[in-house]
Design a protein around this motif. Sequence first.
Motif, PDB file in Angstrom:
ATOM      1  N   LEU A  16       4.087 -25.606-109.954  1.00  0.00           N
ATOM      2  CA  LEU A  16       5.497 -25.305-109.722  1.00  0.00           C
ATOM      3  C   LEU A  16       6.334 -25.555-110.979  1.00  0.00           C
ATOM      4  O   LEU A  16       7.237 -24.779-111.301  1.00  0.00           O
ATOM      5  N   CYS A  17       6.006 -26.612-111.708  1.00  0.00           N
ATOM      6  CA  CYS A  17       6.742 -26.936-112.932  1.00  0.00           C
ATOM      7  C   CYS A  17       6.390 -25.983-114.079  1.00  0.00           C
ATOM      8  O   CYS A  17       7.207 -25.755-114.963  1.00  0.00           O
ATOM      9  N   VAL A  18       5.184 -25.449-114.071  1.00  0.00           N
ATOM     10  CA  VAL A  18       4.736 -24.580-115.158  1.00  0.00           C
ATOM     11  C   VAL A  18       5.297 -23.165-115.015  1.00  0.00           C
ATOM     12  O   VAL A  18       5.505 -22.481-116.015  1.00  0.00           O
ATOM     13  N   VAL A  19       5.590 -22.729-113.798  1.00  0.00           N
ATOM     14  CA  VAL A  19       6.052 -21.350-113.577  1.00  0.00           C
ATOM     15  C   VAL A  19       7.271 -20.990-114.427  1.00  0.00           C
ATOM     16  O   VAL A  19       7.261 -19.944-115.090  1.00  0.00           O
ATOM     17  N   PRO A  20       8.330 -21.796-114.475  1.00  0.00           N
ATOM     18  CA  PRO A  20       9.467 -21.407-115.330  1.00  0.00           C
ATOM     19  C   PRO A  20       9.096 -21.303-116.816  1.00  0.00           C
ATOM     20  O   PRO A  20       9.570 -20.403-117.512  1.00  0.00           O
ATOM     21  N   LEU A  21       8.223 -22.209-117.268  1.00  0.00           N
ATOM     22  CA  LEU A  21       7.796 -22.159-118.669  1.00  0.00           C
ATOM     23  C   LEU A  21       6.910 -20.952-118.951  1.00  0.00           C
ATOM     24  O   LEU A  21       6.907 -20.430-120.060  1.00  0.00           O
ATOM     25  N   ALA A  22       6.162 -20.521-117.945  1.00  0.00           N
ATOM     26  CA  ALA A  22       5.209 -19.434-118.144  1.00  0.00           C
ATOM     27  C   ALA A  22       5.892 -18.112-118.461  1.00  0.00           C
ATOM     28  O   ALA A  22       5.249 -17.211-119.003  1.00  0.00           O
ATOM     29  N   PHE A  23       7.161 -17.985-118.125  1.00  0.00           N
ATOM     30  CA  PHE A  23       7.852 -16.725-118.381  1.00  0.00           C
ATOM     31  C   PHE A  23       8.928 -16.871-119.458  1.00  0.00           C
ATOM     32  O   PHE A  23       9.802 -16.023-119.583  1.00  0.00           O
ATOM     33  N   ALA A  54       8.307 -16.976-122.804  1.00  0.00           N
ATOM     34  CA  ALA A  54       7.954 -16.190-123.991  1.00  0.00           C
ATOM     35  C   ALA A  54       6.729 -15.329-123.649  1.00  0.00           C
ATOM     36  O   ALA A  54       6.039 -15.592-122.655  1.00  0.00           O
ATOM     37  N   PRO A  55       6.430 -14.334-124.462  1.00  0.00           N
ATOM     38  CA  PRO A  55       5.298 -13.450-124.145  1.00  0.00           C
ATOM     39  C   PRO A  55       3.936 -14.159-124.085  1.00  0.00           C
ATOM     40  O   PRO A  55       3.060 -13.747-123.344  1.00  0.00           O
ATOM     41  N   TRP A  56       3.740 -15.224-124.837  1.00  0.00           N
ATOM     42  CA  TRP A  56       2.440 -15.902-124.861  1.00  0.00           C
ATOM     43  C   TRP A  56       2.320 -17.010-123.808  1.00  0.00           C
ATOM     44  O   TRP A  56       1.229 -17.503-123.555  1.00  0.00           O
ATOM     45  N   THR A  57       3.411 -17.445-123.206  1.00  0.00           N
ATOM     46  CA  THR A  57       3.374 -18.610-122.319  1.00  0.00           C
ATOM     47  C   THR A  57       2.756 -18.396-120.935  1.00  0.00           C
ATOM     48  O   THR A  57       2.466 -19.393-120.273  1.00  0.00           O
ATOM     49  N   PRO A  58       2.497 -17.181-120.448  1.00  0.00           N
ATOM     50  CA  PRO A  58       1.770 -17.086-119.168  1.00  0.00           C
ATOM     51  C   PRO A  58       0.397 -17.755-119.195  1.00  0.00           C
ATOM     52  O   PRO A  58      -0.165 -18.084-118.149  1.00  0.00           O
ATOM     53  N   VAL A  59      -0.117 -18.007-120.397  1.00  0.00           N
ATOM     54  CA  VAL A  59      -1.388 -18.729-120.533  1.00  0.00           C
ATOM     55  C   VAL A  59      -1.277 -20.132-119.917  1.00  0.00           C
ATOM     56  O   VAL A  59      -2.271 -20.684-119.432  1.00  0.00           O
ATOM     57  N   LEU A  60      -0.082 -20.694-119.889  1.00  0.00           N
ATOM     58  CA  LEU A  60       0.124 -22.024-119.304  1.00  0.00           C
ATOM     59  C   LEU A  60      -0.232 -22.065-117.821  1.00  0.00           C
ATOM     60  O   LEU A  60      -0.540 -23.133-117.284  1.00  0.00           O
ATOM     61  N   LEU A  61      -0.206 -20.927-117.146  1.00  0.00           N
ATOM     62  CA  LEU A  61      -0.564 -20.891-115.727  1.00  0.00           C
ATOM     63  C   LEU A  61      -2.039 -21.228-115.513  1.00  0.00           C
ATOM     64  O   LEU A  61      -2.440 -21.592-114.400  1.00  0.00           O
TER      65      LEU A  61
END
Length: 131
Positions: free
Chosen positions: A22-29, A31-38
Motif C-alpha cells: 500500500l505504501c509503495v503504490v504511490p511511489l510506483a507511479f 516516475a517511469p522507472w519506479t513501477p519496479v518498486l512493486l
Amino acid sequence: MDPTARLRMNRTALFPVALLALCVVPLAFAAPWTPVLLLVPVVVAIWVLRTGVDITAEGLTVQALVGRRTVPWTEVAGIRVAPRGELWLVTTAGTELRLPVMRARDLPRLAQLSGGRLEVPAPPVRPKPAQ
C-alpha cells in the motif's frame, strides 16, 4: 502418529507485506522507472509463503525463497542451537543447514515429528541458591 508436517511462517506476516504494498503504490507511479518498486512486496510475500521446513518419514526438506534442499534421516547427525535460538541441521558430512522457521523452543515439536530420530536434551540442572 504420521511424522509428516509442513512448517511455514505464520500467515499473519502477510499483513505488514500488504501495508508495504500500500505504501509503495504511490511511489510506483512517481516516475517511469519506479513501477519496479512493486516487485518488492511481491518478492517478500513469496518469501513468507514459501520459506519453511517439511518433515517426512524420509527426511527433512528445507525451502527458501530460491531453492530447496532435502536431507534424508540417514544423513542427519544432529541439531545445533545457535546463540540467538536459531536451529541448524548438522549433517554427517559436517555441513550445516539453517531451519528457517524453527527456534530452540520448537525442539520438542521437532523431536516428536522426527519419529524418535532426534532427541531433545534435558535442560541443565541449576543448583539451588544457598539460603
